[in-house]
Scaffold this motif. Structure first.
Motif, mmCIF file in Angstrom:
data_model
loop_
_atom_site.group_PDB
_atom_site.id
_atom_site.type_symbol
_atom_site.label_atom_id
_atom_site.label_comp_id
_atom_site.label_asym_id
_atom_site.label_seq_id
_atom_site.Cartn_x
_atom_site.Cartn_y
_atom_site.Cartn_z
ATOM 1 N N ALA A 191 5.815 -1.653 6.793
ATOM 2 C CA ALA A 191 5.455 -0.233 6.794
ATOM 3 C C ALA A 191 6.188 0.528 5.698
ATOM 4 O O ALA A 191 5.593 1.368 4.995
ATOM 5 C CB ALA A 191 5.753 0.376 8.160
ATOM 6 N N VAL A 192 7.475 0.250 5.518
ATOM 7 C CA VAL A 192 8.249 0.947 4.479
ATOM 8 C C VAL A 192 7.728 0.600 3.089
ATOM 9 O O VAL A 192 7.613 1.471 2.216
ATOM 10 C CB VAL A 192 9.748 0.607 4.610
ATOM 11 N N ALA A 193 7.400 -0.670 2.872
ATOM 12 C CA ALA A 193 6.831 -1.062 1.575
ATOM 13 C C ALA A 193 5.552 -0.281 1.286
ATOM 14 O O ALA A 193 5.320 0.169 0.159
ATOM 15 C CB ALA A 193 6.553 -2.562 1.552
ATOM 16 N N GLY A 194 4.706 -0.116 2.301
ATOM 17 C CA GLY A 194 3.462 0.622 2.104
ATOM 18 C C GLY A 194 3.682 2.104 1.921
ATOM 19 O O GLY A 194 3.051 2.745 1.068
ATOM 20 N N LEU A 195 4.592 2.688 2.703
ATOM 21 C CA LEU A 195 4.831 4.129 2.609
ATOM 22 C C LEU A 195 5.391 4.515 1.244
ATOM 23 O O LEU A 195 5.034 5.564 0.689
ATOM 24 C CB LEU A 195 5.804 4.567 3.707
ATOM 25 N N CYS A 196 6.268 3.669 0.680
ATOM 26 C CA CYS A 196 6.919 4.036 -0.589
ATOM 27 C C CYS A 196 5.914 4.140 -1.734
ATOM 28 O O CYS A 196 5.943 5.110 -2.504
ATOM 29 C CB CYS A 196 8.006 3.012 -0.917
ATOM 30 N N THR A 197 5.033 3.156 -1.877
ATOM 31 C CA THR A 197 4.040 3.280 -2.952
ATOM 32 C C THR A 197 2.857 4.135 -2.504
ATOM 33 O O THR A 197 2.122 4.653 -3.345
ATOM 34 C CB THR A 197 3.553 1.899 -3.417
ATOM 35 N N GLY A 198 2.695 4.302 -1.182
ATOM 36 C CA GLY A 198 1.715 5.272 -0.707
ATOM 37 C C GLY A 198 2.098 6.679 -1.119
ATOM 38 O O GLY A 198 1.230 7.523 -1.393
ATOM 39 N N PHE A 199 3.408 6.949 -1.184
ATOM 40 C CA PHE A 199 3.874 8.245 -1.686
ATOM 41 C C PHE A 199 3.415 8.447 -3.123
ATOM 42 O O PHE A 199 2.945 9.538 -3.487
ATOM 43 C CB PHE A 199 5.409 8.307 -1.597
ATOM 44 N N ALA A 232 -1.046 2.610 -4.980
ATOM 45 C CA ALA A 232 -0.670 2.598 -3.573
ATOM 46 C C ALA A 232 -0.413 1.192 -3.051
ATOM 47 O O ALA A 232 0.494 0.975 -2.226
ATOM 48 C CB ALA A 232 -1.758 3.276 -2.738
ATOM 49 N N LEU A 233 -1.173 0.223 -3.512
ATOM 50 C CA LEU A 233 -1.090 -1.134 -2.969
ATOM 51 C C LEU A 233 -0.049 -2.001 -3.664
ATOM 52 O O LEU A 233 0.149 -3.162 -3.275
ATOM 53 C CB LEU A 233 -2.457 -1.815 -3.055
ATOM 54 N N THR A 234 0.628 -1.486 -4.671
ATOM 55 C CA THR A 234 1.639 -2.278 -5.368
ATOM 56 C C THR A 234 2.771 -2.681 -4.425
ATOM 57 O O THR A 234 3.226 -3.832 -4.433
ATOM 58 C CB THR A 234 2.199 -1.506 -6.569
ATOM 59 N N GLY A 235 3.237 -1.756 -3.593
ATOM 60 C CA GLY A 235 4.310 -2.061 -2.655
ATOM 61 C C GLY A 235 3.922 -3.123 -1.641
ATOM 62 O O GLY A 235 4.641 -4.121 -1.473
ATOM 63 N N PRO A 236 2.797 -2.951 -0.923
ATOM 64 C CA PRO A 236 2.384 -3.996 0.016
ATOM 65 C C PRO A 236 2.179 -5.354 -0.646
ATOM 66 O O PRO A 236 2.569 -6.390 -0.079
ATOM 67 C CB PRO A 236 1.059 -3.443 0.572
ATOM 68 N N ALA A 237 1.571 -5.378 -1.834
ATOM 69 C CA ALA A 237 1.322 -6.649 -2.508
ATOM 70 C C ALA A 237 2.629 -7.315 -2.924
ATOM 71 O O ALA A 237 2.810 -8.537 -2.757
ATOM 72 C CB ALA A 237 0.420 -6.433 -3.721
#
Length: 534
Positions: free
Chosen positions: A70-78, A155-160
């Motif tokens: 979740a944190v990985a997604g939120l950070c690049t989601g920001f 946005a998807l860079t963190g999750p990937a």
């Protein structure tokens, strides 16, 4: 979980109703994003804290895995939400149809109308734009699709990055090693490039890990593992190929280092089978494009920028303002330590510790090989620039050098923490204190993500071109007529420029002598330099 968090927070940026043009509106908009980010982070931390104190071991592990994702997604989601806010009221992407966007949109138009593109550029993005338009999405216009394709990459860079490093590391180290380099090199106007870079490093690490272990795999397992990684390398190659090419020399050396030479004839053959299946998987996906790329080696790159004029061993921070390029030979300011920026000092220390503590580990050798390769390629290409009168994208190696050194520094911290863990267990309260490791790492990563996300979002908010900031790219997007003929809501004084219904790819004009000097210098026809005095 990570993808949902990234895309969900990005789309939440649509509800930020502040003005992206006025400075007061920009501050309010960023503050609203920060408040939302902080609230969601606190919820995640509260759940992890409860699981740490009250939950079973199984619940704690599951909660930690979900929270790190979740944190990985939120950070690049920001970062994605920041781009949504910067482009509020306009359907166009950063920089509109100018610069590289002109070519990418033009190739997307070619795909839409002819089913193919006539270029050696990586085809994934143009084909995505063309096929989205063919499906009738975004009004059937590749120029309208590019905005959301680019925001999705951001946005998807963190999750990937987190997902790929999870192939090599446990959740918390994977979050730190994947997220920090990904956040460091944020290029919202060309996000597919750093997206590929942060993913290729864990892929190289996994390639080396499985190569060393290949003698213990079955024949079927060897082929499947090699083919799987080859397919992933090939897909990334279709998005952006530069990192593959600049990393190749170092990776070949690393392969020789990890090859199972001492495992007998069967082990050596199994390693060869593994590498062969990897190559087959890569060529299966990217072979056609690779042939096109190799056939275009005579293409000349003569585009100069401030990167081209920077002394070639500099690895400090990257400026986001055109005014910052006016310092001869370096980025703005003088380094704090014998000409070195504080960032360079930190990552050089990290490099030393990473090599000292983990040289035999694939997770360290992978970014080290990519760094060393880019370092040598940089000097080779730059050293031929004057003689060949072409740049050959050598400044792009700066990004690879920074990302790999940052990854090595984080890995040094991870390995050092692993070495200290047994010592902490022997201390009186060591086992109890270790239970809160997840909370500490998640809090630090979330704060870093929020701060870095706010920094980059702020840099790309619309600013007038006269200020020579990165926000010029968003400003231009706000000055182009929408498909319905009206100007965007935040167009300058309500006036805007028409957008062409059919984009033609601008062909670069080759010159005999490349003009690439500082802003205050003028190159005369005879090759001499005239200096402008203020």
């Amino acid at each position: 979980m990570s993808v949902v968090a990234a895309l969900g927070f990005t789309l939440w940026g649509l509800s930020v109703d502040n003005s992206p043009i006025t400075r007061v509106g920009q501050i309010s908009g960023l503050s609203n994003l920060q408040l939302r980010f902080a609230v969601l982070t606190l919820i995640v931390l509260a759940v992890v804290g409860w699981a740490t104190v009250r939950g079973s071991e199984r619940v704690r592990r599951l909660t930690t895995r979900l929270a790190t994702a979740a944190v990985a997604g939120l950070c690049t989601g920001f970062l994605g939400a920041g781009q949504v806010f910067a482009l509020r009221g306009t359907p166009w992407t950063l920089n509109g149809p100018y610069g590289d966007n002109n070519r990418i949109i033009g190739w997307g138009e070619e795909v839409l109308h002819t089913g193919a593109m006539d270029a050696f550029y990586p085809p994934a993005v143009p084909y995505t734009l063309g096929y989205l338009a063919k499906l009738g999405l975004y009004g059937g216009e590749p120029a309208l699709a590019i905005k959301w394709v680019f925001i999705a990459f951001v946005a998807l860079t963190g999750p990937a990055a987190y997902l790929f490093w999870r192939m090599c590391l446990r959740p918390l180290p994977a979050l730190a090693v994947g997220l920090l380099p990904a956040l460091q090199q944020t290029l919202p106007h060309k996000p597919y490039s750093p997206f590929v870079l942060v993913l290729i490093l864990p892929l190289i690490a996994k390639l080396l890990m499985w190569l060393r272990a290949s003698p213990h795999f079955s024949t079927r397992g060897t082929v499947l593992r090699g083919g799987f990684l080859g397919l992933l390398f090939g897909l990334l190659f279709l998005i952006y190929s530069g990192w593959h090419l600049w990393s190749l020399p170092g990776v070949l050396v690393a392969v020789l280092f990890f090859y199972p030479w001492r495992t007998g004839r069967t082990g050596r053959l199994r390693g060869l089978l593994y590498l062969g299946s990897s190559l087959f998987g890569f060529l299966l996906v990217a072979g056609v494009y690779l042939r096109v790329l190799l056939g275009a080696t005579g293409t000349r790159d003569q585009w100069c920028s401030g990167y081209t004029l920077t002394e070639p061993a500099y690895i400090g921070t990257t400026p986001l303002t055109g005014l910052a390029w006016d310092e001869p030979g370096e980025y703005p300011g003088v380094g704090e330590f014998s000409g070195l920026h504080v960032y360079a000092v930190v990552v050089l220390i990290g490099l030393g510790f990473a090599v000292a503590l983990g040289l035999r580990k694939a997770i360290v050798v992978a970014p080290l090989a990519a760094f060393g390769s880019a370092w040598l390629v940089r000097f080779y290409l730059a050293g031929r620039m004057e003689a060949d009168q072409q740049v050959q994208l050598f400044p792009r190696t700066m990004i690879q050098i920074q990302v790999t050194l940052t990854a090595l520094t984080v890995l040094a911290c991870v390995i050092a923490a692993q070495r200290l863990a047994p010592l902490l267990k022997r201390l009186g309260d060591g086992q109890r204190q270790q239970r809160f490791t997840a909370l500490g790492v998640l809090l630090a990563m979330a704060l870093a993500g929020g701060m870095i996300g706010s920094f980059f979002s702020n840099q790309y908010l619309p600013t007038h071109p006269a200020e020579k900031l990165a926000g010029t790219l968003a400003w231009r997007a706000q000055q182009i007529t929408k498909p319905d003929g009206r100007c965007p809501e935040f167009a300058d004084r309500g006036r805007c420029k028409p957008f062409s219904a059919w984009m033609h790819v601008e062909r670069p004009v080759e010159v005999d002598r490349m003009v690439c000097e500082y802003p205050w210098r003028t190159v005369r026809r005879d090759g001499s330099i005239a200096v402008k005095l203020s």
